[in-house]
Design an enzyme around this catalytic site. Structure first.
Site, PDB file in Angstrom:
ATOM      1  N   LYS A   1       0.867  -1.183   0.000  1.00  0.00           N
ATOM      2  CA  LYS A   1       0.000   0.000   0.000  1.00  0.00           C
ATOM      3  C   LYS A   1       0.894   1.219   0.000  1.00  0.00           C
ATOM      4  CE  LYS A   1      -4.547   0.484   0.212  1.00  0.00           C
ATOM      5  NZ  LYS A   1      -5.561  -0.484  -0.210  1.00  0.00           N
TER       6      LYS A   1
HETATM    7  P1  NAD Z   1     -13.058   7.090  -2.907  1.00  0.00           P
HETATM    8  O1  NAD Z   1     -12.074   8.162  -2.653  1.00  0.00           O
HETATM    9  O2  NAD Z   1     -13.548   6.852  -4.289  1.00  0.00           O
HETATM   10  O3  NAD Z   1     -14.337   7.244  -1.959  1.00  0.00           O
HETATM   11  C1  NAD Z   1     -14.285   7.413  -0.580  1.00  0.00           C
HETATM   12  C2  NAD Z   1     -15.614   8.017  -0.157  1.00  0.00           C
HETATM   13  O4  NAD Z   1     -15.683   8.072   1.268  1.00  0.00           O
HETATM   14  C3  NAD Z   1     -15.793   9.454  -0.659  1.00  0.00           C
HETATM   15  O5  NAD Z   1     -17.117   9.600  -1.119  1.00  0.00           O
HETATM   16  C4  NAD Z   1     -15.557  10.287   0.595  1.00  0.00           C
HETATM   17  O6  NAD Z   1     -16.225  11.542   0.548  1.00  0.00           O
HETATM   18  C5  NAD Z   1     -16.152   9.364   1.632  1.00  0.00           C
HETATM   19  N1  NAD Z   1     -15.723   9.666   2.998  1.00  0.00           N
HETATM   20  C6  NAD Z   1     -14.496  10.022   3.455  1.00  0.00           C
HETATM   21  N2  NAD Z   1     -14.534  10.241   4.757  1.00  0.00           N
HETATM   22  C7  NAD Z   1     -15.795  10.015   5.160  1.00  0.00           C
HETATM   23  C8  NAD Z   1     -16.463  10.076   6.395  1.00  0.00           C
HETATM   24  N3  NAD Z   1     -15.819  10.439   7.506  1.00  0.00           N
HETATM   25  N4  NAD Z   1     -17.775   9.758   6.424  1.00  0.00           N
HETATM   26  C9  NAD Z   1     -18.446   9.414   5.312  1.00  0.00           C
HETATM   27  N5  NAD Z   1     -17.871   9.337   4.113  1.00  0.00           N
HETATM   28  C10 NAD Z   1     -16.565   9.636   4.036  1.00  0.00           C
HETATM   29  O7  NAD Z   1     -12.373   5.758  -2.303  1.00  0.00           O
HETATM   30  P2  NAD Z   1     -12.744   4.242  -2.632  1.00  0.00           P
HETATM   31  O8  NAD Z   1     -11.768   3.761  -3.626  1.00  0.00           O
HETATM   32  O9  NAD Z   1     -14.199   4.097  -2.841  1.00  0.00           O
HETATM   33  O10 NAD Z   1     -12.329   3.549  -1.243  1.00  0.00           O
HETATM   34  C11 NAD Z   1     -13.222   3.463  -0.134  1.00  0.00           C
HETATM   35  C12 NAD Z   1     -12.770   2.359   0.809  1.00  0.00           C
HETATM   36  O11 NAD Z   1     -12.710   1.128   0.078  1.00  0.00           O
HETATM   37  C13 NAD Z   1     -11.365   2.530   1.407  1.00  0.00           C
HETATM   38  O12 NAD Z   1     -11.348   1.943   2.689  1.00  0.00           O
HETATM   39  C14 NAD Z   1     -10.491   1.734   0.473  1.00  0.00           C
HETATM   40  O13 NAD Z   1      -9.276   1.325   1.072  1.00  0.00           O
HETATM   41  C15 NAD Z   1     -11.412   0.559   0.196  1.00  0.00           C
HETATM   42  N6  NAD Z   1     -11.106  -0.205  -1.026  1.00  0.00           N
HETATM   43  C16 NAD Z   1     -11.078   0.397  -2.251  1.00  0.00           C
HETATM   44  C17 NAD Z   1     -10.835  -0.383  -3.377  1.00  0.00           C
HETATM   45  C18 NAD Z   1     -10.865   0.196  -4.765  1.00  0.00           C
HETATM   46  O14 NAD Z   1     -10.805  -0.598  -5.712  1.00  0.00           O
HETATM   47  N7  NAD Z   1     -10.987   1.482  -4.957  1.00  0.00           N
HETATM   48  C19 NAD Z   1     -10.584  -1.747  -3.249  1.00  0.00           C
HETATM   49  C20 NAD Z   1     -10.631  -2.323  -1.981  1.00  0.00           C
HETATM   50  C21 NAD Z   1     -10.907  -1.542  -0.882  1.00  0.00           C
END
Ligand code: NAD
Length: 418
Positions: free
Chosen positions: A107
């Site tokens: 990461k």
């Molecule tokens: P992203 O940046 O596209 O979205 C994150 C969202 O969370 C945004 O809408 C943001 O405004 C919101 N957010 C942030 N802080 C917040 C809070 N305190 N309360 C409510 N909403 C809040 O990111 P993503 O890629 O969707 O990732 C989200 C989660 O999924 C993370 O934990 C990431 O590690 C995990 N993840 C992502 C992927 C991927 O393929 N993108 C894969 C596995 C896991």
């Protein structure tokens, strides 16, 4: 390993220790399996639009090298630290092992707020960070991907910066790229689509009908928005969603098409006319069938775990539930947990497909990608559910046990080097 000191790293270590005890792992093996193999911290100097030079901190952690190159996302968020990234790298290791991928976990990230950077500044931060970590990444070394605050365009800049250095195009250095540059069909949707598939499997186990269920999604980003859409396609009514600017609630169901138009125009769910505002605290405690935390770590804790009113807790985010929150959920016994390393593994599975397609320069249809994705998720879900039933373990303990055991075995088989 004081350099990784961070509440999220402590949490990942606590989970590991529980599993190591369960597996009766000898003490002398524990540190090798638990702690990251190597990490890099870099200073990222960037000329801002104002003419001033700002230096950002960047990180990349590779957790273990025993099963192949390392794989994991890049987070662009103001709170990114070495310790947080190390915890996320550990979880990537267990996730890749659980789903049978030939990778260790990694990461990385840059401590910055991408929403406050101009597009030019974001490009310069991304390219300069890539430049700094070039010796540490590569298709056979470590392959980054998107995570919170990063996207396809940024993956394209990484691929381009790396390729300029190599003197030829190297699409396999990064996944989550635009399809036009060697990205995979279905990668953007993979994590959320996987969450939807696994929620469906949990509903099968519980005997619930999707078209009679409601869902609440915290974090309407890449993962949360597609998870909501996937569940809605099966008839689930999405009654609340949120992002960093606030939450929305509509007991009759939120019109996701209208919401997506609003988000495309305003870059936030806040201010959407088709629902009432709700605080993030209240949102997590709403009565619903599925609660899907899809934002950041440590959202479900000892303070609110007893107040949850869901039947299924689908962890789209990494690390949304703390170990003390887990204890309460276990004791309650009325919530079916789909743990993060299983629930959001669709993303890395399709990243793996993208890497394979890039190495072969041979590309698959979206139907092929989705079919292969669901087969792997089905296998991982069944293995986790069976172990959970047979050994009377929580779903989290079962998933972590399968992942950690495979990494431990690989280390025993290979020796001390990786
Ligand atoms: P992203 O940046 O596209 O979205 C994150 C969202 O969370 C945004 O809408 C943001 O405004 C919101 N957010 C942030 N802080 C917040 C809070 N305190 N309360 C409510 N909403 C809040 O990111 P993503 O890629 O969707 O990732 C989200 C989660 O999924 C993370 O934990 C990431 O590690 C995990 N993840 C992502 C992927 C991927 O393929 N993108 C894969 C596995 C896991």
């Amino acid at each position: 390993m004081d350099i990784y000191k961070h509440p999220t790293f402590d949490m990942a270590c606590e989970q590991f220790d529980l599993v190591a005890d369960h597996l009766q792992m000898p003490q002398e093996h524990r540190e090798r399996v638990k702690f990251p193999k190597r990490s890099l911290t870099v200073a990222v100097p960037v000329r801002m639009d104002s003419g001033e030079v700002k230096v950002f901190s960047g990180y990349r952690v590779q957790h273990h090298l025993s099963l192949g190159p390392t794989k994991g996302g890049l987070r662009f968020h103001p709170d990114v630290t070495l310790g947080e990234v190390a915890a996320l790298a550990m979880w990537m290791s267990w996730k890749c092992a659980l789903t049978g991928l030939p990778y260790g976990g990694a990461k990385g990230g840059v401590a910055c707020d991408p929403r406050k950077l101009s597009i030019g500044e974001l490009e310069r931060v991304t390219r300069r960070f890539t430049q700094e970590i070039i010796p540490f990444i590569g298709p056979q070394i470590d392959i980054p991907a998107p995570d919170v605050g990063s996207n396809e365009q940024m993956m394209a800049w990484i691929m381009d910066s790396y390729s300029i250095h190599a003197g030829h195009s190297v699409p396999g250095v990064v996944t989550g790229k635009p399809v036009n540059l060697g990205g995979s069909l279905g990668r953007r949707e993979a994590t959320g689509r996987g969450v939807g598939f696994l929620v469906g499997r949990a509903m099968d186990v519980l005997g619930l009908r999707a078209d009679q269920c409601t869902a609440v999604v915290q974090g309407y980003g890449n993962v949360g928005s597609i998870a909501a859409l996937s569940m809605a396609k099966h008839g689930v009514k999405i009654i609340a969603v949120s992002d960093v600017d606030g939450g929305l609630y509509n007991a009759d169901g939120i019109d996701l098409n209208a919401l997506n138009d609003h988000v495309a125009a305003r870059k936030t769910v806040a201010g959407f006319a088709g629902a009432e505002p709700i605080s993030n605290t209240d949102l997590l405690e709403l009565k619903c069938d599925v609660l899907a935390p899809c934002a950041l770590e440590r959202q479900i804790t000892a303070a609110n775990a007893a107040k949850l009113q869901c039947r299924i807790l689908a962890e789209g985010a990494n690390g949304p539930t703390t170990p003390d929150g887990d204890v309460i959920i276990d004791q309650r016994g009325d919530i079916f947990l789909i743990p993060d390393i299983l629930c959001n593994s669709g993303g890395v599975v399709v990243s793996y497909f993208e890497w394979v397609q890039d190495l072969q320069s041979f590309f698959w249809s979206e139907a092929e990608v989705v079919d292969k994705l669901f087969r792997i998720l089905e296998q991982a879900f069944t293995a986790t559910w069976n172990l959970s039933k047979n050994e009377k373990l929580s779903m989290r303990m079962a998933a972590l046990t399968l992942g950690i055991k495979r990494v431990w075995e690989a280390k025993k088989q290979r020796g001390l080097f990786p």
